[in-house]
Design a protein around this motif. Structure first.
Motif, PDB file in Angstrom:
ATOM      1  N   GLY A 143       0.781  -1.216   0.000  1.00  0.00           N
ATOM      2  CA  GLY A 143       0.000   0.000   0.000  1.00  0.00           C
ATOM      3  C   GLY A 143       0.818   1.273   0.000  1.00  0.00           C
ATOM      4  O   GLY A 143       0.270   2.368   0.076  1.00  0.00           O
ATOM      5  N   MET A 144       2.153   1.142  -0.085  1.00  0.00           N
ATOM      6  CA  MET A 144       3.045   2.297  -0.157  1.00  0.00           C
ATOM      7  C   MET A 144       3.618   2.380  -1.563  1.00  0.00           C
ATOM      8  O   MET A 144       3.523   1.426  -2.341  1.00  0.00           O
ATOM      9  CB  MET A 144       4.180   2.185   0.874  1.00  0.00           C
ATOM     10  N   ARG A 145       4.246   3.506  -1.908  1.00  0.00           N
ATOM     11  CA  ARG A 145       4.760   3.689  -3.267  1.00  0.00           C
ATOM     12  C   ARG A 145       6.188   4.189  -3.275  1.00  0.00           C
ATOM     13  O   ARG A 145       6.584   4.975  -2.416  1.00  0.00           O
ATOM     14  CB  ARG A 145       3.896   4.714  -4.017  1.00  0.00           C
ATOM     15  N   ASP A 146       6.949   3.697  -4.256  1.00  0.00           N
ATOM     16  CA  ASP A 146       8.238   4.290  -4.587  1.00  0.00           C
ATOM     17  C   ASP A 146       7.999   5.302  -5.696  1.00  0.00           C
ATOM     18  O   ASP A 146       7.271   5.027  -6.653  1.00  0.00           O
ATOM     19  CB  ASP A 146       9.221   3.226  -5.091  1.00  0.00           C
ATOM     20  N   PHE A 147       8.616   6.461  -5.579  1.00  0.00           N
ATOM     21  CA  PHE A 147       8.486   7.488  -6.603  1.00  0.00           C
ATOM     22  C   PHE A 147       9.820   7.626  -7.334  1.00  0.00           C
ATOM     23  O   PHE A 147      10.726   8.313  -6.862  1.00  0.00           O
ATOM     24  CB  PHE A 147       8.071   8.837  -5.987  1.00  0.00           C
ATOM     25  N   TYR A 148       9.922   6.953  -8.471  1.00  0.00           N
ATOM     26  CA  TYR A 148      11.095   7.117  -9.321  1.00  0.00           C
ATOM     27  C   TYR A 148      10.994   8.484 -10.018  1.00  0.00           C
ATOM     28  O   TYR A 148       9.937   9.123  -9.979  1.00  0.00           O
ATOM     29  CB  TYR A 148      11.167   5.976 -10.326  1.00  0.00           C
ATOM     30  N   PRO A 149      12.094   8.956 -10.638  1.00  0.00           N
ATOM     31  CA  PRO A 149      12.042  10.292 -11.246  1.00  0.00           C
ATOM     32  C   PRO A 149      10.851  10.520 -12.164  1.00  0.00           C
ATOM     33  O   PRO A 149      10.225  11.590 -12.121  1.00  0.00           O
ATOM     34  CB  PRO A 149      13.377  10.376 -11.996  1.00  0.00           C
ATOM     35  N   GLU A 150      10.484   9.522 -12.987  1.00  0.00           N
ATOM     36  CA  GLU A 150       9.344   9.717 -13.887  1.00  0.00           C
ATOM     37  C   GLU A 150       8.036   9.839 -13.107  1.00  0.00           C
ATOM     38  O   GLU A 150       7.110  10.551 -13.511  1.00  0.00           O
ATOM     39  CB  GLU A 150       9.250   8.576 -14.904  1.00  0.00           C
ATOM     40  N   ASP A 151       7.966   9.135 -11.948  1.00  0.00           N
ATOM     41  CA  ASP A 151       6.782   9.253 -11.099  1.00  0.00           C
ATOM     42  C   ASP A 151       6.733  10.619 -10.419  1.00  0.00           C
ATOM     43  O   ASP A 151       5.661  11.217 -10.265  1.00  0.00           O
ATOM     44  CB  ASP A 151       6.783   8.150 -10.032  1.00  0.00           C
ATOM     45  N   MET A 152       7.901  11.098 -10.011  1.00  0.00           N
ATOM     46  CA  MET A 152       7.957  12.404  -9.351  1.00  0.00           C
ATOM     47  C   MET A 152       7.578  13.527 -10.315  1.00  0.00           C
ATOM     48  O   MET A 152       6.955  14.516  -9.909  1.00  0.00           O
ATOM     49  CB  MET A 152       9.346  12.662  -8.784  1.00  0.00           C
ATOM     50  N   ARG A 153       7.958  13.380 -11.584  1.00  0.00           N
ATOM     51  CA  ARG A 153       7.575  14.422 -12.555  1.00  0.00           C
ATOM     52  C   ARG A 153       6.057  14.514 -12.651  1.00  0.00           C
ATOM     53  O   ARG A 153       5.485  15.617 -12.708  1.00  0.00           O
ATOM     54  CB  ARG A 153       8.196  14.121 -13.919  1.00  0.00           C
ATOM     55  N   LEU A 154       5.392  13.365 -12.662  1.00  0.00           N
ATOM     56  CA  LEU A 154       3.933  13.348 -12.737  1.00  0.00           C
ATOM     57  C   LEU A 154       3.315  13.882 -11.443  1.00  0.00           C
ATOM     58  O   LEU A 154       2.351  14.656 -11.469  1.00  0.00           O
ATOM     59  CB  LEU A 154       3.455  11.920 -13.001  1.00  0.00           C
ATOM     60  N   GLN A 155       3.886  13.480 -10.308  1.00  0.00           N
ATOM     61  CA  GLN A 155       3.374  13.957  -9.021  1.00  0.00           C
ATOM     62  C   GLN A 155       3.538  15.472  -8.902  1.00  0.00           C
ATOM     63  O   GLN A 155       2.623  16.171  -8.449  1.00  0.00           O
ATOM     64  CB  GLN A 155       4.132  13.243  -7.891  1.00  0.00           C
ATOM     65  N   ASN A 156       4.690  15.977  -9.323  1.00  0.00           N
ATOM     66  CA  ASN A 156       4.921  17.418  -9.258  1.00  0.00           C
ATOM     67  C   ASN A 156       3.991  18.178 -10.199  1.00  0.00           C
ATOM     68  O   ASN A 156       3.542  19.286  -9.896  1.00  0.00           O
ATOM     69  CB  ASN A 156       6.379  17.734  -9.581  1.00  0.00           C
ATOM     70  N   TRP A 157       3.706  17.574 -11.354  1.00  0.00           N
ATOM     71  CA  TRP A 157       2.751  18.173 -12.296  1.00  0.00           C
ATOM     72  C   TRP A 157       1.388  18.330 -11.635  1.00  0.00           C
ATOM     73  O   TRP A 157       0.747  19.398 -11.733  1.00  0.00           O
ATOM     74  CB  TRP A 157       2.651  17.294 -13.545  1.00  0.00           C
ATOM     75  N   LEU A 158       0.958  17.284 -10.936  1.00  0.00           N
ATOM     76  CA  LEU A 158      -0.333  17.336 -10.241  1.00  0.00           C
ATOM     77  C   LEU A 158      -0.301  18.379  -9.132  1.00  0.00           C
ATOM     78  O   LEU A 158      -1.226  19.201  -8.998  1.00  0.00           O
ATOM     79  CB  LEU A 158      -0.656  15.959  -9.659  1.00  0.00           C
ATOM     80  N   PHE A 159       0.770  18.380  -8.346  1.00  0.00           N
ATOM     81  CA  PHE A 159       0.887  19.334  -7.250  1.00  0.00           C
ATOM     82  C   PHE A 159       0.923  20.775  -7.758  1.00  0.00           C
ATOM     83  O   PHE A 159       0.366  21.679  -7.134  1.00  0.00           O
ATOM     84  CB  PHE A 159       2.148  19.058  -6.439  1.00  0.00           C
TER      85      PHE A 159
END
Length: 441
Positions: free
Chosen positions: A8-24
């Motif tokens: 239920g937890m997630r690793d945020f690789y760079p490509e995931d962080m780019r998407l997360q930052n886009w949302l934020f």
């Protein structure tokens, strides 16, 4: 032993962080465009804070622990109690209205499933200290502004909204006892997940027979806004009329904000949390079958429950997990790559010290800059620049030692020119802008 991330937890690789930052960035941008200020709180609170808001049953739903002083804490499962605690602590000094937003990381001790994880981020938007339903309308307008910004339409999502005060007036006017209203709301909130027989059985057990389950289901599903307002307003007391007038004002304000086309009145929307006191709403997908993307409403007594003065409030929370699932399923997620302003290339390995010197100066101006760690041919360095999505290549070659010049290449158009190194380093942003202008002619 191979150790994986916890369930239920997630690793945020760079490509995931780019998407997360886009949302934020969209969450922050929309919030600030409406005049909201960002706040934060601790990652864990006293367990009693959540018990005061939700009752002792919350203990099984949170990750909780004792510290060395035998004090009981819980990792935050939501932000509203923290918000209410913070506002209550400074209630006499904060100017009204209090318009705050946050993007906290939170955890819940539950079974992971599609659109719902144990660890998640949540966008919280709240207005406190404002009784007028104009605040409710503006909070909903914030939610819709975000939906529009990421390309969603009324065909994709809908804001289902109702009012607990309105529903209370209608149900009690039809015969339900006042002490049965809260159990009725709890059951209505779960109605979509229950079969008609299961709903009828639970309704009889929890709410009695003053109103039949069939009548309730028909009333919830088949009554439009005007009819509900009429039913609530026709009662003998002022409460129903007040609830009807309040909701009509909210509905009209949504039209003035230009977001009413996203909204639908639905008496079944009551939200299962007992601290809601007035209008409530949920943002749902039309076809995807995901859990609610947003959920919120008016809570006018929470600061009092937590031991502070009464400060009315309205707000919502939106989780990142269902939001990203929705955008992915609808094909609305952007393709985001690693991007650099400048990639510096050495045409001669002996000039590499100059590459480092130039990189240092460009980075001081705020540009994103990189270079190849390996000394290799021009072709491989250009390939590396392309892989990093660099907009511009600065080539350090013999022209620097011979004439004091650098070659600037636009990696999108292929256009290049030489410029005096001194001129470029004095105003690199201006020169790069000039490069774009020259390339566009």
């Amino acid at each position: 032993m191979k150790i994986q991330s916890p369930p239920g937890m997630r690793d945020f690789y760079p490509e995931d962080m780019r998407l997360q930052n886009w949302l934020f960035e969209h969450w922050r941008g929309v919030s600030r465009s409406f005049g909201f200020s960002e706040y934060e709180g601790p990652i864990f609170e006293f367990l009693a804070l959540y018990e005061a808001k939700s009752g002792p049953g919350i203990v099984s739903e949170v990750f909780n622990f004792q510290d060395r002083g035998e004090r009981h804490f819980a990792i935050r499962p939501e932000m509203t109690p923290t918000l209410a605690r913070m506002v209550a602590a400074r209630a006499n000094t904060l100017s009204r209205p209090i318009k705050w937003f946050s993007l906290p990381r939170m955890c819940r001790a539950e079974r992971p499933q599609r659109g719902r994880l144990r660890e998640f981020f949540q966008w919280n938007v709240d207005i406190l200290g404002m009784d007028d339903v104009l605040a409710d309308a503006e909070v909903i307008a914030v939610a819709v502004a975000f939906l529009k910004r990421v390309g969603l339409t009324p065909e994709d999502v809908v804001v289902k909204l109702s009012s607990r005060a309105l529903a209370t007036a209608i149900l009690t006017g039809t015969g339900l006892a006042e002490d049965q209203v809260e159990p009725a709301f709890q059951l209505i909130d779960r109605a979509e997940k229950l079969s008609p027989d299961a709903f009828e059985e639970q309704w009889s057990a929890q709410c009695g027979q003053a109103i039949s389950a069939a009548t309730v289901l028909e009333l919830l599903a088949g009554t439009d806004l005007d009819a509900c307002l009429s039913m609530a307003g026709s009662g003998s007391g002022d409460t129903g009329r007040g609830a009807a007038e309040e909701f009509r004002a909210l509905w009209d304000n949504l039209a003035l904000f230009g977001v009413q086309d996203f909204c639908e009145f639905d008496l079944r929307t009551v939200r299962g949390l007992a601290y809601y006191t007035g209008p409530v709403f949920e943002v749902k997908t039309r076809k995807l079958g995901l859990r609610a993307l947003f959920g919120g409403g008016r809570y006018d007594n929470l600061t009092q429950v937590l031991g502070g003065p009464r400060v009315t409030g309205v707000g919502f929370g939106a989780g990142d997990v269902p939001m990203l699932e929705c955008l992915k399923d609808l094909g609305r997620l952007p393709t985001l790559g690693d991007e650099l302003d400048v990639f510096i290339i050495d045409a001669d390995a002996e000039l590499f010290p100059k590459v480092l010197e130039i990189a240092g100066k460009l980075r001081q101006t705020g540009l994103t800059v990189d270079f190849s760690y390996k000394r290799q041919g021009l072709g491989k360095q250009f390939k590396q620049a392309s892989a990093r999505n660099a907009r511009t290549a600065v080539i350090v070659g013999s022209e620097l030692t011979e004439r004091g010049e650098l070659t600037i290449k636009n990696l999108t158009t292929g256009d290049q020119r030489t410029v005096a190194a001194e001129t470029f380093l004095a105003d690199p942003r201006g020169e790069l802008t000039n490069q774009k202008t020259v390339a566009s002619r």
